[in-house]
Design an enzyme around this catalytic site. Structure first.
Site, PDB file in Angstrom:
ATOM      1  N   GLU A 131     -31.125   8.277  11.274  1.00 25.07           N
ATOM      2  CA  GLU A 131     -30.442   9.381  10.585  1.00 25.07           C
ATOM      3  C   GLU A 131     -29.204   9.830  11.356  1.00 25.07           C
ATOM      4  OE1 GLU A 131     -33.722  11.818   8.111  1.00 25.07           O
ATOM      5  OE2 GLU A 131     -34.286  11.460  10.194  1.00 25.07           O
TER       6      GLU A 131
ATOM      7  N   GLU B 155     -41.117   7.713   8.679  1.00 26.06           N
ATOM      8  CA  GLU B 155     -41.728   9.050   8.768  1.00 26.06           C
ATOM      9  C   GLU B 155     -42.975   9.218   7.908  1.00 26.06           C
ATOM     10  OE1 GLU B 155     -37.457   9.812  10.038  1.00 26.06           O
ATOM     11  OE2 GLU B 155     -38.510   8.503   8.628  1.00 26.06           O
TER      12      GLU B 155
END
Length: 760
Positions: free
Chosen positions: A119, A139
């Site tokens: 990210e 995640e």
């Protein structure tokens, strides 16, 4: 914050005017809150300085970043660590500072760019990667969603379909594939990486390369109608494959918000959803499993002695059946030289053939870490256990393109078949994998002692038999150990290492190292009938038989237990294992724990009528040519006969038993036995039993394992239910002393047992 040593970033400005900001937080440069704050400060400084023209973000020691510091999650969940305000990282740091910067930035990706690491990279204006770097957003494995803008940037870089696959399966891509997807802009070698990134950043500044804010890219996003079709298909798959999990649906909702309302608005929804999911039971359970799995190789009194594993080069295996051939496959795939011994040529050819050729067998597979196999939203992506049929062993790998013919030839050359012990004189380890017969195993180990060198590890793959019995005729009891693999051994991830009071710590350290090399998760347990996994779960099928004889429908039990999250119910499992094995192992428990076994004649009666389970196409279910199971109307006849032998009649309340009661009456006896295993010191940590349940029996990891789940219900509640049932139905349900003591104190079942009691 979450780490003992603070992570940081370091900035170095070169003569070319490029500031290289390096993430430093060993071992994988995780993004603790300290690191993220330091990253923002370094960026702010770079933007202020007139001598900085452009920025490169890199990671120290060949790793970009493995993602957010998971140790901090526990502190946030317990309220010990202050949670950053919603949107601080995704909006203030990554969007408003990195991406909106008036100076271009390039991510130089080597090693890992996972989770928050990717990210951060996606917030830069370009990405340069090495060919083997792994990039992904895993995640969902932890019960959360990407929380630093990943739900918005990844679809805009690789397209909606591929981004859904990557997020919902937690499947990473390597640098070469990432280039083709548009996730990275160039692939170069490690030694060229930073310099290439520097030049690329200056080219962006000079407008020779595009200056791209990935959050606002639109060329890879479908029209609203098409996008909704893709998202709705993904939702349908989630509901079908992972009905108990909410966070994959939340992930899809947040992605859709970005398409409908715009990416900036969706960042706030993502941040809000991330913080909510972080406090969910699913997240707490999966984070517990994450750390429990990594803690199994730490054994007090063994791994803290400073012992160095000895080199194991050559391994001998006795028995070429399904277990022996599977163990052989696992070993040669990890470059061990293997000798496979059988009693005659026919059995030997069959054993070698199993390793070489494509076979089909039922299995459970656990997907963990960053080694993922899956398609869109298989529950494996959420650390789920799946049941399916698997084309196994080496030639099937060649057919599927997972192994070249040359690699196949080199791998199979490591395997040799023999009919005697002459080749055992220079082996480093022997694994016995013959049938569960005490006298046969005793004779084998007596023979091994004569032929194997003094340093050789003598291991048994027995699943239930007490190692003291097996070792009775030997003098080398310090090197006898259990190496219990789960079938099929080359696929199942758990290795149960069983030690007696005489087993040398060096032997345990050696076997832990072998387990690591063949990519198994080891649990070290003490010696007893059934060890940890099979002993904990012996009441599983017995509880099912108890319910069936009192009127609960076999297929309803299996449906409820599967709905709870198990890969299959107790009766489908009994069919898969086979009635012969079920009866043989069941007898071990009847002999050793007669006061608390439920004795039913149902399976022996069915076996007498030539029903053996799935292998005979008739068991509790009927099976077609494709092994598809269907209910058998004739089953009632066997149940009625079993009832008459047991002297049991149908009880109307069992006919209409609720789903909650079925789950509790099946699993609370398992919890009770797990408490005994823990109290007796068969396992050092309750977390080891959680991993044993998840990886050995398919207990749903999103419930945290058997002990973690039990603690979520409370020791008092479980004790009260078992006590009530024991008064009504007998000793099978009687709570053990350990459970009674914990319930009286209101203490968690997983709290450490007093020192001195452990068999380890």
């Amino acid at each position: 914050m979450g780490s003992k040593n603070k992570g940081r970033t370091m900035m170095d400005v070169g003569a070319d005017g490029v500031a290289v900001i390096t993430i430093i937080n060993p071992p994988i440069n995780s993004l603790s809150l300290d690191v993220l704050q330091s990253l923002k400060e370094s960026y702010d400084e770079a933007l202020r300085r007139d001598d900085v023209k452009a920025i490169v973000v890199a990671g120290a020691n060949g790793k970009f970043s493995g993602g957010f510091d998971i140790t901090a999650f526990g502190g946030i969940q317990e309220g010990k660590v202050a949670q950053p305000k919603p949107g601080y990282i995704s909006v203030e740091v990554l969007t408003d500072t990195l991406e909106a910067a008036r100076k271009p930035s390039v991510a130089a990706i080597d090693g890992l760019a996972l989770g928050g690491g990717l990210e951060v990279a996606m917030a830069c204006h370009a990405r340069i990667s090495t060919p083997t770097a792994q990039l992904g957003l895993p995640e969902l494995q932890l019960g959360i969603i990407p929380g630093f803008g990943g739900t918005q940037r990844l679809p805009r870089l690789v397209g909606l379909t591929k981004s859904l696959e990557m997020m919902l399966t937690s499947k990473p891509v390597k640098g070469e594939e990432a280039l083709g997807l548009g996730l990275v802009d160039a692939v170069v070698s490690s030694h060229e990486l930073v310099n290439t990134a520097r030049r690329w950043a200056l080219d962006i500044l000079a407008r020779r390369k595009p200056w791209v804010a990935s959050l606002y890219k639109t060329d890879k996003i479908e029209s609203l109608g098409e996008a909704r079709e893709i998202l709705n298909f993904a939702r349908a798959q989630v509901r079908k494959q992972a009905p108990n999990l909410k966070h994959p649906l939340v992930c899809i909702d947040v992605i859709e918000e970005g398409i409908v309302a715009g990416p900036k608005a969706a960042l706030w929804k993502e941040a809000e959803a991330f913080q909510g999911l972080l406090k969910s039971d699913t997240c707490k359970s999966l984070i517990h499993i994450f750390f429990a799995q990594r803690g199994t190789s730490k054994v007090p009194g063994i791994t803290d002695r400073g012992l160095v594993p000895r080199q194991v080069k050559k391994v001998a295996i006795l028995g070429g059946g399904l277990m022996g051939s599977g163990i052989a496959t696992a070993l040669i795939l990890s470059n061990y030289t293997v000798i496979l011994k059988e009693v005659n040529e026919k059995f030997l050819e069959a054993g070698l053939g199993r390793v070489k050729c494509e076979i089909t067998t039922g299995l459970f597979i656990f997907i963990s870490d960053i080694n993922f196999d899956g398609v869109l939203i298989l529950e494996s992506s959420c650390c789920e256990i799946l049941f399916f049929f698997y084309s196994a062993n080496l030639q099937s790998r060649v057919k599927k393109g997972k192994m070249t013919q040359d690699k196949f030839e080199k791998t199979i050359s490591l395997l040799r078949g023999v009919l005697d012990y002459e080749s055992f004189r220079d082996v480093d380890m022997v694994i016995e994998a013959v049938i569960e017969n005490v006298s046969l195993k005793q004779q084998i180990f007596a023979d091994l002692e004569k032929y194997c060198p003094p340093h050789c590890i003598l291991a048994s793959n027995t699943s239930t038999i007490d190692l003291k019995l097996i070792a009775e005729r030997t003098k080398s009891q310090d090197r006898i150990v259990g190496a219990h693999f789960f079938s099929p051994a080359h696929v199942m991830p758990l290795l149960e290492i069983v030690r007696t009071k005489q087993t040398s710590p060096q032997i345990i350290v050696d076997l832990l190292n072998v387990g690591k090399k063949i990519k198994k998760t080891p649990i070290v347990v003490g010696n007893c009938t059934g060890f940890a996994v099979n002993r904990m779960f012996f009441p599983y099928t017995q509880a099912g038989l108890f319910l069936v004889e009192r009127g609960t429908d076999v297929y309803q039990i299996d449906r409820v237990i599967t709905k709870f999250g198990m890969p299959m119910g107790p009766f489908r499992l009994a069919d898969l294992v086979g009635f012969g094995v079920a009866i043989a192992t069941g007898m071990q428990f009847v002999e050793n724990f007669p006061e608390r076994t439920y004795k039913s004649m149902l399976i022996p009666i069915m076996q007498e009528d030539k029903r053996a389970g799935e292998t005979s196409r008739r068991g509790f279910y009927l099976y077609d040519n494709k092994r598809k199971a269907s209910p058998d109307p004739k089953l009632k006849m066997y149940i009625e006969k079993s009832r008459s032998i047991s002297g049991v009649t149908v009880d109307p309340k069992f006919v209409k038993l609720s789903e909650k009661d079925i789950v509790e009456m099946i699993f609370f006896p398992v919890v009770n036995e797990a408490c005994r295993v823990f109290a007796e010191g068969i396992a050092v940590k309750a977390a080891d039993l959680d991993i044993a349940a998840v990886m050995g029996m398919g207990f749903p990891p999103y419930r945290g394992g058997i002990m973690f789940w039990a603690d979520s219900l409370g020791s008092k509640y479980i004790y009260s239910r078992l006590e009530k049932w024991s008064k009504m139905y007998g000793e099978f349900f009687k709570p053990c002393v350990f459970l009674a003591e914990r319930a009286a104190k209101g203490a968690p079942l997983s709290a450490p047992v007093e020192l001195g009691k452990s068999r380890l």
